[in-house]
Each structure stands twice: as C-alpha cells, then as structure tokens.
Motif scaffolding. Structure first.
Motif, short mmCIF file in Angstrom:
data_model
loop_
_atom_site.label_atom_id
_atom_site.label_comp_id
_atom_site.label_asym_id
_atom_site.label_seq_id
_atom_site.Cartn_x
_atom_site.Cartn_y
_atom_site.Cartn_z
N GLU A 541 9.80 -1.21 0.73
CA GLU A 541 9.91 0.49 0.81
C GLU A 541 9.14 0.97 -0.06
N PHE A 542 8.48 0.25 -1.31
CA PHE A 542 7.46 0.97 -1.98
C PHE A 542 6.05 0.96 -1.16
N ALA A 543 5.69 -0.11 -0.50
CA ALA A 543 4.46 -0.08 0.36
C ALA A 543 4.70 0.97 1.41
N ILE A 544 5.72 1.07 2.01
CA ILE A 544 5.58 1.97 3.19
C ILE A 544 5.69 3.35 2.76
N GLY A 545 6.60 3.54 1.66
CA GLY A 545 6.61 4.93 0.99
C GLY A 545 5.25 5.51 0.55
N LEU A 546 4.59 4.52 -0.23
CA LEU A 546 3.12 5.09 -0.60
C LEU A 546 2.03 5.43 0.25
N ALA A 547 2.20 4.41 1.40
CA ALA A 547 1.28 4.65 2.44
C ALA A 547 1.54 6.05 3.02
N LEU A 548 2.96 6.24 3.25
CA LEU A 548 3.26 7.74 3.94
C LEU A 548 2.54 8.81 3.07
N ILE A 549 2.86 8.63 1.76
CA ILE A 549 2.33 9.65 0.93
C ILE A 549 1.04 9.99 1.16
N ALA A 550 0.02 8.81 1.00
CA ALA A 550 -1.30 8.80 1.01
C ALA A 550 -1.67 9.03 2.48
N GLY A 551 -0.99 8.88 3.34
CA GLY A 551 -1.46 8.96 4.98
C GLY A 551 -2.31 7.87 5.20
N LEU A 552 -2.06 6.80 4.78
CA LEU A 552 -2.92 5.50 5.13
C LEU A 552 -2.19 4.77 5.88
N PHE A 553 -2.82 4.24 7.25
CA PHE A 553 -2.23 3.61 8.24
C PHE A 553 -0.78 4.05 8.75
N THR A 554 -0.95 5.65 8.85
CA THR A 554 0.40 6.16 9.18
C THR A 554 1.08 5.69 10.23
N LYS A 555 0.47 5.16 11.45
CA LYS A 555 1.15 4.98 12.69
C LYS A 555 1.82 3.38 12.38
#
Length: 623
Positions: A541-555
């Motif tokens: 949950e932290f990994a996906i959440g931070l990825a979305l906030i940063a826009g990294l590997f969004t798909k």
C-alpha cells in the motif's frame, strides 16, 4: 545436407516476409540454421500494408500505421535484410544483379509483387495518381489536402468546382475502398476549410456494369447503396479514352464526355513488377499480366530452383478451373508451403508439399465505418452485415500482425484503429477515441496515492507489524452475508439504499470468491504466515501510494490498485468507501505523463528496454 545453401527472397511484401520468417523458424527448430543463409531484398527498408493504402491516402491513419520496419521484423533472427533495387536476373547462373551489388542464390523466391497497369490509355501514366505503394499513398494524401486548401481561397466558382472534382478509375477492391474513404473525408475537410460541401463532385468509373464482380450479388448491391448514400457518382459501362493534364475524357452509351478535374486516381489493375516482366525465361503466362506458371509445389516450371509467391503466381489447383486469385489470403497460404519445400531441398530431399488453398471469401470497406464481406467455409459462404464484416477485417489484420511483428504491431494497430481515431471514422464510431487531456487525472492520482498511504499507516497503528491479526478477519463466510430486510421507503434515505446495495454486492462477491480454492489457499498459505502477509500488504500500500503521488510507473500502479481490490474482495471484502478504488485504477491506464516522474523515467527505460536482444526478437516493446 549441403552446407551453406543460399536462399534469396526477392520482395518484402506479404509473401516475402512470411516466407523468410517461417523458413528461419523451421531451420532453427531443426537446429540447422548454419546450413542456410537467408537474404530478403527489397527496394524499401520497410514492409507495406498494401491493403491499407487508402487509409493513409484519405488521412484516416498516419503513414507509420502501414509501414513496418524490416530491421524490426527480423531483429534477433538470422535473416539478412538488404535494401537494393534488382535490375537484372541471370537465371542460368543463379544470380541477381542490383544497383548496389550482386547476389548469388541456390534457391530464389520471386515475390516482387506488382505495379500499376495503364492499359495504353493516353495520358494515364503521366496525369493520374496510382495507388499501389507507400510512396504513392503519401503523394495522393498530400495532393488531396492541397486541393482543399486551394479551393478554400479560390474566388472563381467554376475553378473551385474543378479543384473539388475527384475521379477514381476502377471499381475493384482498391477503387471502391479509396472512393469510400474519400467520400468520408471530403465533408470533414469542407468543414475544416469552410467550403460548401455542395461543390463536391466525387466519381467512380469502370468499364464493367457494376463494382467488384467477384463478390456475391447481395454484397455488391449493399456496396452500391452505400456509395449512393455517401453521394458518390457511380459511372459504369464507361470507357476512359484519355486523361488530360486538367481533366478526363470518357465514353458512356456512345457519348463522349470531357470533365475538368485536378485529381484522377488510377486503380484499374496491376501487372507484374519490372523484374518479373523482364523474366520471359521463368515461364510467363500469356495475357496474365506478368504471372509465372508454377507446378503444384509453387516452383517455376522453367527453373525449379525458383519459387514464385504472391501476386506473381499463376497456378490452377487440382479440381479448379481458375487460377488462384491475386489477394492477400493467397500470399498467406503460399508462405508455409514454400518454406516447407525449400527446407526439404536444403536437407537434400525433394519438395513434397502441394499447394491446395481454401479461400474463405473477400471483403471490402467503404470508408472507416462501413464494410461488407462474403465469406465463411467452402460451400457455406454468406454475406456478413457491416459490423461483423468490419470486425472480421480488423481481426484478420491482427492475426497477420501476430505473425509478422507480434505484440508491438498488434498494440499499435489497436491504438491506431480504435483509440486514436478521429472524426468517428471507425465501425465503433468514436466511443473508444481517447483525444482528451490527461491533466484531470492528476488530482485523482494524488488522492488515490494519499489514501493508500493512509491505509498503510492506519494498519501500522492497528498493530499489523506487531502481531498476527489476519486470522480474526477471515470470519465464517456462511454467516457473513447480510440478510435482506424489508425497509419502508420512509424510514431510510436514498443513500442508505445505496449503501445497503453496495453491502449486498460486496458480500455476494466475497461469498463467491471465498469458495474453494480461495478459502483453501487462505487456510493453507496465508494464516500460517500471517506476519509475512501483513508486512507485504502494508509495504504494498505504501509503495503503490507513493508511486501514484510521484507519478512513477502509473500504469503499473493502476494495475496494482485493481489487484489490491480483487484480493480484498476475495478475503475480507471492500468497504463502501473503497469501491471507487478499482475504477480509479482503470483511469490511470491513460493517465499519461502529466506532472509525473514517468515523464523522465519512461523514455529512458523504453530506450534501454528496446536495446535488449530478446526484447527485440519477441517484439516486447511498442513504438
């Protein structure tokens, strides 16, 4: 087996590309790649989708959509790609002579295709626009746009009519598809350039009494009605006498008509390429316009080490009374036969595969929205409605791309034909078109990321990293289903009904998911390893959440959200305030690179990824 047999394939059309790929694959499977050198020669560095030329000429797709790089097609494969124009053949000495070099062969595949034929009509070659190559499609496309630009500023109304008068000569496959695309494009350009569409004059001309005589009457009638509906003037039983620099002279019912036009598109048929037409010793069939007589193994009857493929082939299968048609389906059918027979000869044997094609019909598209087809199984042909005909066309193209350029081209084709189509020029309209700003996804992306991080933090506060808690959450599903109680309408609000419905859906899906084998998996693998799974969920949950906030590997993060939702439904269910999450995950598939690290990281990774050998070979990239 003779060593180092030289196999040269002349022409990188439908047949040539498939034969090269299939032969290389068979040699690799037999572990005999070192026993043969495969070379494919073409004057262009790319393979062209000839059946899609009209789409480029009429601005429906970009030119890259019909052009496939030969280096990419044969990346990681032992096929030598040569760009050269062959000007002479020496069949006695097994040699091809090109502008850039000389090529010896043990086995030659003649797959050089065709060129436009002009039937000796005065001015036709000089004053018309043929449509049988990539370059010709691009030239015609630019010319059509220029006509509308000039018409938009032309003050003289008669001159304006001349600029907006278009003739398509030939009502075969290519002619009908081209005029259909043109009639679909013209009103769009009229609107773009502020031109009165009543000035348009689009014509199709043929010497036969109707279009496409090779189709069933029902399919022909549908095509005629469709062209009438699109405002196309259909002129049949007409003989073109001359094509002038600024117009057309033709005869109908004994009357000679001269009409001014800057655009005469010539698609009246083809004849063999120059190199075939010069090859009398191959066994050209009289009055066949450059087709080579072959035996049942598709070898030239005059030179057995020369195989003939695609439109160059003249062969009447056993039990038939007509030669095989010049169509893409034949190109695909003949490729495995020729590859197998050459393989036998490389191994020192004799060809054993006889050509006995079973054609499944034909279809025509009249613009991007409408098509008709006549096909099925031998003896059980039928006319398909427009939607299914168009669907079949796209499906057949995708099956071809799977063979030629794999996932890369399939993905690009679907994107081009459905997801980036403009002006609703598709048989599904514009429902899948994605021309929109992706900026609106940024707030949703950030909120979803913050929410997932909040869930991870909340689980830490609940003690998920301190001790096992999952077992108590997997309660008995038999007693978890909420009974439906008869609520009076006056006692609860509309939101209460909505919340109650969501609970019912949630519990129903959980009961379905928690049946065997999911419940067995939980008891066997999850509960005995609760701490591992609890830590994994929090970190996920932290990994996906931070990825979305940063826009990294969004798909990938969007896929992760959907997976997270499915896992939740399969175990403890989704609460009412979490049902929006999987739908947000779907939205992130098209989130783009707006205000995100993907803007920088994506291109860098793509460049590195494309250079990996196995990625090139298996086409595990997209352009």
């Amino acid at each position: 087996m003779a060593e180092n047999k030289k196999v040269v394939i002349l022409g990188a059309g439908y047949s040539g590309v498939l034969i090269a790929k299939k032969l290389e694959k068979k040699l690799k499977k037999a572990k005999k790649l070192d026993g043969a050198d495969i070379t494919i020669i073409d004057k262009n560095p790319f393979h062209t989708m000839l059946t899609e030329l009209h789409e480029v000429a009429a601005w429906r797709v970009d030119e890259e959509a019909i052009r496939l790089d030969l280096k990419k097609i044969f990346a990681g494969r032992k096929v030598n790609v040569v760009q050269d124009h062959i000007v002479k053949t020496d069949y006695a000495n097994n040699t091809l002579i090109g502008e850039n070099g000389q090529y010896d062969y043990d086995h030659l595949v003649m797959a050089s295709g065709c060129k436009t034929t002009y039937w000796g009509v005065p001015g036709a070659e000089e004053n018309t626009f043929p449509l049988w190559s990539f370059q010709e499609a691009v030239v015609l496309r630019d010319h059509i746009m220029r006509m509308f630009r000039e018409a938009s500023i032309e003050k003289d109304i008669e001159r304006k009519r001349e600029l907006l008068t278009f003739f398509v000569i030939g009502a075969g496959f290519t002619g009908v598809e081209m005029v259909g695309e043109l009639a679909e494009l013209a009103p769009i350009l009229c609107k773009r350039f502020h031109i009165n569409p009543e000035l348009l004059n689009i014509n199709i001309v043929d010497m036969l009494p109707g279009p496409m005589p090779f189709l069933a009457k029902k399919a022909i009638d549908r095509s005629v009605r469709r062209m009438e509906k699109m405002g196309i003037n259909q002129i049949y039983n007409a003989s073109v006498k001359e094509v002038q620099e600024d117009g057309l002279v033709y005869e109908v019912d004994g009357n000679t008509i001269t009409q001014k036009s800057e655009t005469v598109i010539w698609v009246t048929g083809t004849e063999g390429s120059d190199i075939v037409m010069q090859s009398e010793e191959l066994g050209l069939v009289e009055r066949s316009r450059g087709r080579v007589q072959t035996d049942k193994h598709l070898r030239s009857v005059q030179h057995p080490n020369v195989y003939v493929a695609g439109d160059n082939t003249f062969y009447i299968p056993e039990g038939e009374d007509k030669p095989i048609p010049q169509m893409v389906e034949h190109c695909e059918h003949c490729a495995p036969i020729i590859a197998k027979n050459i393989l036998k000869e490389i191994f020192g044997g004799e060809p054993s595969e006889a050509y006995a094609p079973k054609f499944k019909g034909a279809m025509v598209c009249i613009g991007g929205r409408y098509g008709t087809a006549y096909g099925g199984l031998p003896g059980k042909f039928f006319v398909m409605p427009s939607f299914f005909a168009m669907f079949a066309k796209h499906f057949i193209n995708i099956m071809y791309f799977v063979q030629v350029l794999g996932w890369n081209k399939v993905f690009k084709y679907i994107k081009t034909q459905f997801f980036t189509i403009r002006n609703e020029r598709s048989f599904v309209g514009g429902h899948f078109a994605n021309q929109t700003s992706t900026f609106w996804t940024v707030p949703l992306r950030v909120i979803a990321g913050v929410y997932l991080c909040y869930l991870g933090y909340r689980r830490i506060m609940m003690g998920w990293i301190d001790g096992p808690l999952l077992q108590d959450m997997f309660y008995d599903i038999a007693g978890s289903f909420r009974p439906i109680a008869p609520f009076p309408m006056t006692d609860i609000s509309l939101f209460d009904y909505f919340r109650f419905t969501v609970h019912i859906i949630n519990d129903s899906m959980m009961v379905w998911f928690r049946s065997v084998p999911v419940d067995s998996f939980l008891q066997t693998f999850v509960i005995p390893n609760q701490m591992f799974w609890q830590w994994s969920i929090v970190l996920f949950e932290f990994a996906i959440g931070l990825a979305l906030i940063a826009g990294l590997f969004t798909k990938l993060a969007g896929i992760g959200i959907i997976a997270w939702a499915v896992i939740a439904l399969a175990t403890v269910g989704l609460s009412i305030h979490q049902f929006w999450m999987p739908f947000a995950g779907i939205a992130f598939f098209a989130a783009g690179k707006v205000l995100s690290l993907d803007y920088y990281v994506g291109p860098w990774l793509a460049k590195k990824w494309r250079n990996i050998p196995f990625v090139k070979k298996w086409y595990l990239y997209n352009d």
